[in-house]
Enzyme design. Sequence first.
Site, short mmCIF file in Angstrom:
data_model
loop_
_atom_site.label_atom_id
_atom_site.label_comp_id
_atom_site.label_asym_id
_atom_site.label_seq_id
_atom_site.Cartn_x
_atom_site.Cartn_y
_atom_site.Cartn_z
N GLN A 195 -114.72 37.63 25.21
CA GLN A 195 -113.38 37.55 24.61
C GLN A 195 -113.02 38.95 24.11
OE1 GLN A 195 -111.85 34.04 24.44
NE2 GLN A 195 -113.39 34.24 26.07
N ALA A 236 -106.65 28.46 18.77
CA ALA A 236 -107.55 28.92 19.83
C ALA A 236 -107.05 30.20 20.48
CB ALA A 236 -107.73 27.82 20.87
N HIS A 237 -107.84 30.72 21.41
CA HIS A 237 -107.56 32.01 22.02
C HIS A 237 -106.27 32.00 22.84
CE1 HIS A 237 -110.44 30.89 25.60
NE2 HIS A 237 -109.42 30.06 25.49
N ASN A 238 -105.56 33.12 22.76
CA ASN A 238 -104.33 33.38 23.51
C ASN A 238 -103.18 32.44 23.16
OD1 ASN A 238 -106.65 34.26 25.77
ND2 ASN A 238 -104.94 35.68 25.50
#
Length: 346
Positions: A195, A236-238
């Site tokens: 990540q 969460a990511h993005n």
Amino acid sequence: MSFTAAEIAKHLQGEVRGDASIVLKGFAPADRAQPGDLTFAENDTYFARAETSAASAILVSGDFSSKLKTIIRVVNARVAFAKVLPLFFPEPTFAAGIHSTAIVAPSAQVDATAHIGPYCVIGEGVRIGARTVLQGGNHVGAASQLGEDNNFFPNVTIYSRTQIGSRVRIHSGTVIGSDGFGYVFDEGAHRKVPQIGNVIIGDDVEIGANVTVDRGALGPTVIGKGTKIDNLVQIAHNVSIGEHSLLVAQVGVAGSCKLGNYVILGGQVGIAGHLKIGNRVTVAAQAGVMHDIKDGEKWIGSPAQPDRQGKRQMVAVHQLPALLRRVREIEKKLGLSTDERSQDKL
């Protein structure tokens, strides 16, 4: 601190009905108010309680009047309530400077007016703006940028390369920029996807306690200006959250979702991955969102659906017991036996 009713009315752009010179020393709900306190009322029921309380003045909106109390009339009593509380209960101030126990990397740039509390760790290349406060036990990872007038409560952790605007408040236990939950299945095992993105947080954001905001896998995870996030929320990511949105406690937003401006997610709402939630969308508590939602819509239920459709289904479910009784009565009149009914079910 003490203020006259006239001074408070001026601060709130309101007007006084009654004794404008009365001195007010505190703010309290009607059932706990003492002489010298200001209380507020936003409807007839609350006003009746306030008028019979020990409070010396009542903050109201609307056409209320009293022969017993001084009235401070404003356009919106609840907004005025939020504006007047800091007068009586100002936030603590923090002296500029770096505590002797803090560890600050040589390449970090900390504004002289910032407050770096005990046991903070400031990484290489970090920039911290004017009057920003790290209360204690905070970690700020390398190359992060923190704007002006921020307030980070104890034990907030900021991972590397995070960008945070100005006037941001982050409460204890929150982690900004931890790895997103990214894995691929490879030869019988879950292989981690590095990540390498970051987190960008706009101005005037407030983030509650024990919130986690994951860094992007490649690009950034973004929280727009003015957005407020309650305790125990997972981003969460993005994920990209627009401006002035509200995320209530225990919300979970899965990876790569895009939320518009002025979105409201009730408590324990779950958003599945890669969805687009439009502007001014409201999702009721405990809803599970599995589809994109267009601008301005209200959704409820799990799986979530537009509120009118969901409400009709809820009403129908409540009617099922009565419907089943009617069916049994009809079957009895038709002379259908239990075996015949069971056969029909097959």
